[in-house]
Design a protein around this motif. Structure first.
Motif, short mmCIF file in Angstrom:
data_model
loop_
_atom_site.label_atom_id
_atom_site.label_comp_id
_atom_site.label_asym_id
_atom_site.label_seq_id
_atom_site.Cartn_x
_atom_site.Cartn_y
_atom_site.Cartn_z
N THR A 1 0.80 -1.22 0.00
CA THR A 1 0.00 0.00 0.00
C THR A 1 0.83 1.27 0.00
OG1 THR A 1 -0.11 -0.07 2.42
CG2 THR A 1 -1.90 -1.13 1.23
N ASP A 2 2.17 1.13 -0.05
CA ASP A 2 3.00 2.32 -0.03
C ASP A 2 2.87 3.12 -1.33
OD1 ASP A 2 4.20 0.13 -1.28
OD2 ASP A 2 6.23 0.89 -0.95
N ARG A 3 2.52 2.42 -2.42
CA ARG A 3 2.26 3.06 -3.70
C ARG A 3 1.09 2.34 -4.36
NH1 ARG A 3 7.29 2.75 -7.36
NH2 ARG A 3 6.16 4.32 -8.56
N PHE A 4 0.07 3.08 -4.75
CA PHE A 4 -1.04 2.42 -5.44
C PHE A 4 -1.70 3.37 -6.42
CE2 PHE A 4 -2.93 4.12 -1.50
CZ PHE A 4 -4.03 4.81 -1.98
N ALA A 5 -2.47 2.80 -7.34
CA ALA A 5 -3.18 3.57 -8.36
C ALA A 5 -4.61 3.07 -8.46
CB ALA A 5 -2.47 3.43 -9.72
N PHE A 6 -5.50 3.93 -8.93
CA PHE A 6 -6.89 3.56 -9.18
C PHE A 6 -7.18 3.83 -10.64
CE2 PHE A 6 -11.41 5.16 -9.21
CZ PHE A 6 -11.98 3.90 -9.22
N ASP A 7 -7.62 2.80 -11.37
CA ASP A 7 -7.86 2.93 -12.81
C ASP A 7 -9.33 2.89 -13.18
OD1 ASP A 7 -5.21 3.24 -13.29
OD2 ASP A 7 -5.00 1.57 -14.68
N GLY A 8 -10.22 3.18 -12.22
CA GLY A 8 -11.64 3.30 -12.54
C GLY A 8 -12.28 1.97 -12.91
N THR B 1 0.47 -1.24 -6.68
CA THR B 1 -0.80 -1.95 -6.58
C THR B 1 -1.84 -1.13 -7.34
OG1 THR B 1 -0.26 -2.95 -4.44
CG2 THR B 1 -2.60 -2.66 -4.94
N VAL B 2 -2.72 -1.80 -8.08
CA VAL B 2 -3.72 -1.10 -8.90
C VAL B 2 -5.11 -1.64 -8.59
CG1 VAL B 2 -4.47 -0.51 -11.24
CG2 VAL B 2 -2.03 -0.83 -10.76
N ALA B 3 -6.07 -0.72 -8.38
CA ALA B 3 -7.45 -1.10 -8.10
C ALA B 3 -8.35 -0.74 -9.28
CB ALA B 3 -7.95 -0.39 -6.84
N PHE B 4 -9.31 -1.61 -9.54
CA PHE B 4 -10.32 -1.39 -10.58
C PHE B 4 -11.71 -1.63 -9.99
CE2 PHE B 4 -6.59 -3.13 -12.79
CZ PHE B 4 -6.42 -2.28 -13.87
N PHE B 5 -12.73 -0.97 -10.53
CA PHE B 5 -14.11 -1.35 -10.28
C PHE B 5 -14.53 -2.31 -11.39
CE2 PHE B 5 -15.24 2.97 -8.14
CZ PHE B 5 -14.73 2.51 -6.94
N VAL C 1 -14.60 -4.56 -6.17
CA VAL C 1 -13.34 -3.87 -6.40
C VAL C 1 -12.28 -4.95 -6.60
CG1 VAL C 1 -11.65 -2.20 -5.59
CG2 VAL C 1 -14.04 -2.00 -4.86
N LEU C 2 -11.58 -4.88 -7.72
CA LEU C 2 -10.52 -5.84 -8.04
C LEU C 2 -9.18 -5.14 -7.81
CD1 LEU C 2 -10.27 -8.74 -9.18
CD2 LEU C 2 -10.03 -7.71 -11.45
#
Length: 302
Positions: free
Chosen positions: A146-153, A175-179, A241-242
């Motif tokens: 979780t020190d670096r993460f992104a959200f790509d919608g 780490t990257v999160a998607f809906f 959320v993936l």
């Protein structure tokens, strides 16, 4: 000569008495007990409540026992540009406008960006009442870095476009999160496993903060097996959320020309135009698109 250095926009945390402002207010993503006292006060005292769906926020107010004194206005992706002008005119006349989405933090993959941008450009006060967010909740629960993460919608609806989205994060160090829609979970995990490998760490967060909250952790292969079994049985329901873990050092090793060509051919076989496939693979591996394009042509000539 006069100083022409661009000056940043400044916004105070709170507007002076009598001055209008825009407040972005986070609403519960499932559990009503996550509603803050500040949210209740804002909803009760706002002159205008700009909502993604006015029926949803009215229902929320009823559930929270809040009796708004202001009026509700629709502010969603289809009318945001036109709506923003009218809302900011009210702010200039001293109105307090509270902006809410259906759930979670406004602006984060929800309407609000244009309103904030326009308000900042006009020097109007914008502040935030922070609170629940599916993105940060899922990342915190994922067990991934979780020190670096992104959200790509939201992931794209079409298979070829989803595959390109996953190819683009092949070497991603964050780490990257998607809906994602519950109807497409197995399909998306299939493409994720093919694009990133079955050993890529993944977490699926479902129905966060709700009664049937479920967190599934593992690698792409094990989550795909879980999704297929669930879809064959009771099905997958709720909001998803993936979260995809960062590339490992091994995954970051430069890929050879043969592998890059094979990835391009895999994308084109799924319906992607060759030029787009080359651009996607080249970006994912830090390769030169022109050289990769020529390599694909040489391979096809045999």
């Amino acid at each position: 000569m006069p100083d022409r250095t661009p000056q940043p926009h400044r916004s105070s945390r709170a507007a002076p008495p009598g001055e209008g402002r825009v407040v972005l207010a986070a609403t519960p993503i499932g559990n009503l007990q996550d509603a803050s006292d500040r949210l209740r006060s804002l909803l009760a005292e706002a002159d205008l409540i700009a909502a993604e769906d006015t029926r949803t926020v009215r229902r929320l107010c009823d559930q929270l026992g809040v009796h708004p004194r202001g009026r509700f206005v629709a502010h969603h992706e289809h009318n945001e540009q036109a709506s923003a002008a009218g809302l900011l005119e009210q702010v200039r006349h001293g109105a307090q406008i509270v902006v809410v989405s259906d759930a979670g933090m406004p602006v984060v993959s929800d309407p609000g960006h244009r309103l904030v941008q326009a308000a900042a450009a006009q020097g109007l006060t914008v502040t935030c009442a922070p609170g629940p967010s599916a993105v940060t909740t899922a990342i915190a629960l994922s067990g991934l870095p979780t020190d670096r993460f992104a959200f790509d919608g939201f992931l794209p609806r079409r298979s070829a476009e989803r595959r390109r989205a996953f190819e683009a994060i092949r070497a991603e160090p964050r780490t990257v999160a998607f809906f994602e829609s519950p109807r497409r979970v197995a399909a998306s995990l299939t493409e994720l496993a093919e694009a990133l490998g079955e050993d890529r760490p993944v977490c699926l967060a479902r129905e966060l903060t709700k009664l049937h909250e479920e967190i599934v952790r593992g690698d792409a292969g094990s989550l795909l097996a879980w999704a297929r079994e669930r879809e064959a049985g009771e099905g997958i329901r709720g909001e998803i959320v993936l979260v995809v873990g960062p590339a490992t050092a091994q995954a970051d090793e430069p890929a050879g020309e043969e592998q890059l060509v094979a990835e391009v051919e895999q994308l084109t076989a799924s319906g992607t135009r060759m030029k787009e496939a080359v651009a996607t693979v080249a970006a994912a591996h830090g390769a030169r698109a022109r050289e990769l394009y020529d390599a694909v042509l040489r391979s096809r000539r045999g």
